[in-house]
Design a protein around this motif. Structure first.
Motif, PDB file in Angstrom:
ATOM      1  N   TRP A 121     -10.769   0.843   4.301  1.00 21.55           N
ATOM      2  CA  TRP A 121     -11.923   1.293   3.139  1.00 21.55           C
ATOM      3  C   TRP A 121     -13.075   1.307   4.011  1.00 21.55           C
ATOM      4  O   TRP A 121     -13.821   2.082   3.523  1.00 21.55           O
ATOM      5  CB  TRP A 121     -11.698   0.273   2.089  1.00 21.55           C
ATOM      6  CG  TRP A 121     -10.525   0.553   1.255  1.00 21.55           C
ATOM      7  CD1 TRP A 121      -9.525  -0.211   1.176  1.00 21.55           C
ATOM      8  CD2 TRP A 121     -10.381   1.727   0.204  1.00 21.55           C
ATOM      9  NE1 TRP A 121      -8.688   0.455   0.189  1.00 21.55           N
ATOM     10  CE2 TRP A 121      -9.110   1.498  -0.295  1.00 21.55           C
ATOM     11  CE3 TRP A 121     -11.069   2.888   0.183  1.00 21.55           C
ATOM     12  CZ2 TRP A 121      -8.625   2.290  -1.362  1.00 21.55           C
ATOM     13  CZ3 TRP A 121     -10.646   3.706  -0.924  1.00 21.55           C
ATOM     14  CH2 TRP A 121      -9.613   3.510  -1.341  1.00 21.55           C
ATOM     15  N   SER A 122     -13.573   0.527   5.063  1.00 22.45           N
ATOM     16  CA  SER A 122     -14.835   0.322   5.288  1.00 22.45           C
ATOM     17  C   SER A 122     -15.064   1.299   6.678  1.00 22.45           C
ATOM     18  O   SER A 122     -16.179   1.465   7.076  1.00 22.45           O
ATOM     19  CB  SER A 122     -15.177  -0.915   5.969  1.00 22.45           C
ATOM     20  OG  SER A 122     -14.112  -1.292   6.928  1.00 22.45           O
ATOM     21  N   VAL A 174     -10.281  -0.770  -7.142  1.00 22.66           N
ATOM     22  CA  VAL A 174      -9.567  -0.049  -6.030  1.00 22.66           C
ATOM     23  C   VAL A 174      -9.126   1.386  -6.436  1.00 22.66           C
ATOM     24  O   VAL A 174      -9.034   2.163  -5.916  1.00 22.66           O
ATOM     25  CB  VAL A 174      -8.429  -0.852  -5.578  1.00 22.66           C
ATOM     26  CG1 VAL A 174      -7.660  -0.354  -4.383  1.00 22.66           C
ATOM     27  CG2 VAL A 174      -8.759  -2.232  -5.234  1.00 22.66           C
ATOM     28  N   TRP A 196      -6.847   6.710   3.963  1.00 22.18           N
ATOM     29  CA  TRP A 196      -8.031   6.137   3.772  1.00 22.18           C
ATOM     30  C   TRP A 196      -7.830   4.441   3.416  1.00 22.18           C
ATOM     31  O   TRP A 196      -8.786   3.447   3.552  1.00 22.18           O
ATOM     32  CB  TRP A 196      -9.014   6.545   3.033  1.00 22.18           C
ATOM     33  CG  TRP A 196      -8.506   7.093   1.441  1.00 22.18           C
ATOM     34  CD1 TRP A 196      -8.140   6.421   0.436  1.00 22.18           C
ATOM     35  CD2 TRP A 196      -7.971   8.225   1.203  1.00 22.18           C
ATOM     36  NE1 TRP A 196      -7.832   6.976  -0.413  1.00 22.18           N
ATOM     37  CE2 TRP A 196      -7.567   8.258  -0.346  1.00 22.18           C
ATOM     38  CE3 TRP A 196      -8.072   9.717   1.960  1.00 22.18           C
ATOM     39  CZ2 TRP A 196      -7.139   9.161  -0.940  1.00 22.18           C
ATOM     40  CZ3 TRP A 196      -7.526  10.631   1.274  1.00 22.18           C
ATOM     41  CH2 TRP A 196      -7.033  10.673  -0.167  1.00 22.18           C
ATOM     42  N   HIS A 197      -6.777   4.226   2.398  1.00 25.63           N
ATOM     43  CA  HIS A 197      -6.675   2.999   2.142  1.00 25.63           C
ATOM     44  C   HIS A 197      -6.320   1.727   2.896  1.00 25.63           C
ATOM     45  O   HIS A 197      -6.227   0.528   2.762  1.00 25.63           O
ATOM     46  CB  HIS A 197      -5.682   2.771   0.761  1.00 25.63           C
ATOM     47  CG  HIS A 197      -4.583   3.014   0.984  1.00 25.63           C
ATOM     48  ND1 HIS A 197      -3.749   2.863  -0.219  1.00 25.63           N
ATOM     49  CD2 HIS A 197      -3.764   3.418   1.825  1.00 25.63           C
ATOM     50  CE1 HIS A 197      -2.347   3.281   0.193  1.00 25.63           C
ATOM     51  NE2 HIS A 197      -2.575   3.540   1.480  1.00 25.63           N
ATOM     52  N   ARG A 256     -14.775  11.157   3.900  1.00 24.96           N
ATOM     53  CA  ARG A 256     -13.180  11.470   3.710  1.00 24.96           C
ATOM     54  C   ARG A 256     -13.003  12.586   2.756  1.00 24.96           C
ATOM     55  O   ARG A 256     -11.970  13.304   3.086  1.00 24.96           O
ATOM     56  CB  ARG A 256     -12.763  10.234   2.804  1.00 24.96           C
ATOM     57  CG  ARG A 256     -12.788   8.886   3.900  1.00 24.96           C
ATOM     58  CD  ARG A 256     -11.999   7.886   2.997  1.00 24.96           C
ATOM     59  NE  ARG A 256     -11.894   6.825   3.842  1.00 24.96           N
ATOM     60  CZ  ARG A 256     -12.551   5.466   3.990  1.00 24.96           C
ATOM     61  NH1 ARG A 256     -13.672   5.411   2.926  1.00 24.96           N
ATOM     62  NH2 ARG A 256     -12.378   4.392   4.662  1.00 24.96           N
ATOM     63  N   ALA A 283     -12.037   3.742  -6.413  1.00 21.80           N
ATOM     64  CA  ALA A 283     -12.513   4.210  -5.111  1.00 21.80           C
ATOM     65  C   ALA A 283     -11.264   5.522  -4.775  1.00 21.80           C
ATOM     66  O   ALA A 283     -11.701   6.378  -4.081  1.00 21.80           O
ATOM     67  CB  ALA A 283     -11.977   3.107  -4.273  1.00 21.80           C
ATOM     68  N   HIS A 284      -9.984   5.369  -4.743  1.00 22.87           N
ATOM     69  CA  HIS A 284      -9.173   6.393  -4.759  1.00 22.87           C
ATOM     70  C   HIS A 284      -9.484   7.402  -5.449  1.00 22.87           C
ATOM     71  O   HIS A 284      -9.670   8.782  -5.060  1.00 22.87           O
ATOM     72  CB  HIS A 284      -7.738   5.714  -5.272  1.00 22.87           C
ATOM     73  CG  HIS A 284      -6.904   5.041  -4.255  1.00 22.87           C
ATOM     74  ND1 HIS A 284      -6.670   5.656  -2.958  1.00 22.87           N
ATOM     75  CD2 HIS A 284      -6.625   3.867  -4.207  1.00 22.87           C
ATOM     76  CE1 HIS A 284      -5.945   4.436  -2.311  1.00 22.87           C
ATOM     77  NE2 HIS A 284      -6.013   3.478  -3.203  1.00 22.87           N
ATOM     78  N   GLU A 335      -7.389  -7.040  -2.831  1.00 22.45           N
ATOM     79  CA  GLU A 335      -7.736  -5.643  -1.718  1.00 22.45           C
ATOM     80  C   GLU A 335      -9.124  -6.107  -1.100  1.00 22.45           C
ATOM     81  O   GLU A 335     -10.144  -6.154  -1.918  1.00 22.45           O
ATOM     82  CB  GLU A 335      -7.701  -4.584  -2.225  1.00 22.45           C
ATOM     83  CG  GLU A 335      -7.952  -3.216  -1.191  1.00 22.45           C
ATOM     84  CD  GLU A 335      -6.971  -2.960  -0.365  1.00 22.45           C
ATOM     85  OE1 GLU A 335      -6.954  -2.623   0.657  1.00 22.45           O
ATOM     86  OE2 GLU A 335      -5.616  -3.179  -1.010  1.00 22.45           O
ATOM     87  N   ARG A 339       0.715  -1.333  -0.102  1.00 22.39           N
ATOM     88  CA  ARG A 339       0.182  -0.150  -0.121  1.00 22.39           C
ATOM     89  C   ARG A 339       0.758   1.130   0.067  1.00 22.39           C
ATOM     90  O   ARG A 339       0.536   2.304  -0.590  1.00 22.39           O
ATOM     91  CB  ARG A 339      -0.705  -0.117   1.333  1.00 22.39           C
ATOM     92  CG  ARG A 339      -2.098  -0.800   0.959  1.00 22.39           C
ATOM     93  CD  ARG A 339      -2.863  -1.008   2.313  1.00 22.39           C
ATOM     94  NE  ARG A 339      -4.079  -1.801   2.091  1.00 22.39           N
ATOM     95  CZ  ARG A 339      -4.779  -2.427   3.373  1.00 22.39           C
ATOM     96  NH1 ARG A 339      -4.293  -2.213   4.437  1.00 22.39           N
ATOM     97  NH2 ARG A 339      -5.486  -3.193   2.957  1.00 22.39           N
TER      98      ARG A 339
END
Length: 282
Positions: free
Chosen positions: A163-164, A230, A159-160, A171, A233-234, A221, A44
């Motif tokens: 994630w939940s 993923v 945040w990674h 965020r 999401a970023h 992930e 990560r």
């Protein structure tokens, strides 16, 4: 798109960082600071390095060129240090290289002046990526040929790691306290930076930047069906965060404990553990 190269020789470790990056030579005749998938910070950290580094470069900030650098663990036995040997063996395959800046100096605000405009751009960018690792204690800035260069973004995109824990919208609204930022005392013009940079953080740009992260660093992930999910999401968080980011940046009073006196490179004295150079490029 990141270039591909392969490590041909491990030169020396850089022991300032907890992830134990090392200087390597590669088959493109370049010299790089290499960050390893087998390091304690994990893949990560490399994901953050790529997304943040490539985004900064696209926004006009100086970050050493990043490359995808292959590692053959067969070079490990040549290293006498057992810790380095183990790191090389556990990092077979694709890793990250950052162009090495020979002769660069660690940034010190007492010795190098940064304009309010440039300081504002760096502070705004760090707020965008949630980077808390650019304090006066550990600036992660280099001065090379009179210019300011940004390095070491592995601790950003926090945040990674969970994630939940919150929604993308929450965020995006997360505040950024820049009072401890190494450039906070240099009157950073955050408003001007926001006006210039925020409109440039487009969905297209974020798609291109996140595409530079290799699939193997994103695979598996938890909570995501694919590496592309993923990336998306970023990109979503960064896209939501950019437009109103300046409203969430605070520049409060600086902390009481600050560095004092001229830096070691001016006086000729280097306390044990002080950075002469750090990982950055030619």
């Amino acid at each position: 798109m990141l270039r591909d190269t392969a490590a041909t020789r491990y030169v020396t470790p850089l022991r300032e960082g907890g992830s134990l990056p090392g200087i390597v030579e590669a088959d493109d005749l370049g010299t790089y600071v290499m960050k390893f998938t087998g390091a304690g910070h994990g893949r990560r950290a490399l994901v953050a390095e790529v997304i943040c580094g490539q985004l900064a470069r696209r926004l006009g900030l100086r970050v050493p060129e990043l490359v995808r650098i292959g590692l053959d663990p067969a070079i490990a036995p040549a290293e006498p240090d057992q810790e380095v040997q183990q790191l090389l063996k556990s990092s077979a395959g694709l890793n990250l290289g950052m162009d090495y800046l020979p002769g660069s100096l660690g940034f010190d605000p007492l010795a190098y002046t940064v304009s309010p405009a440039e300081a504002g751009r760096v502070v705004w960018f760090d707020a965008l990526i949630g980077n808390t690792d650019r304090s006066w204690r550990n600036p992660n800035l280099l001065v090379w040929h009179g210019d300011l260069w940004l390095i070491d973004h592995g601790a950003a995109l926090i945040w990674h790691h969970n994630w939940s824990g919150a929604s993308a919208a929450s965020r995006a609204e997360r505040p950024y306290d820049a009072s401890d930022h190494v450039l906070a005392s240099l009157a950073p013009d955050v408003a001007a930076a926001a006006a210039d940079l925020a409109p440039r953080v487009t969905a297209e740009l974020l798609s291109e930047v996140t595409a530079d992260v290799p699939d193997e660093w994103l695979a598996g992930e938890e909570g995501f069906a694919s590496p592309q999910a993923v990336r998306d999401a970023h990109a979503e968080i960064l896209a939501l965060r950019a437009p109103r980011l300046h409203e969430h940046i605070s520049l409060g009073p600086p902390p009481a404990r600050r560095p004092s006196g001229p830096p070691g490179w001016l006086t000729g004295t280097w306390p044990h553990g002080t950075h002469r150079t750090s990982g950055a490029a030619r």
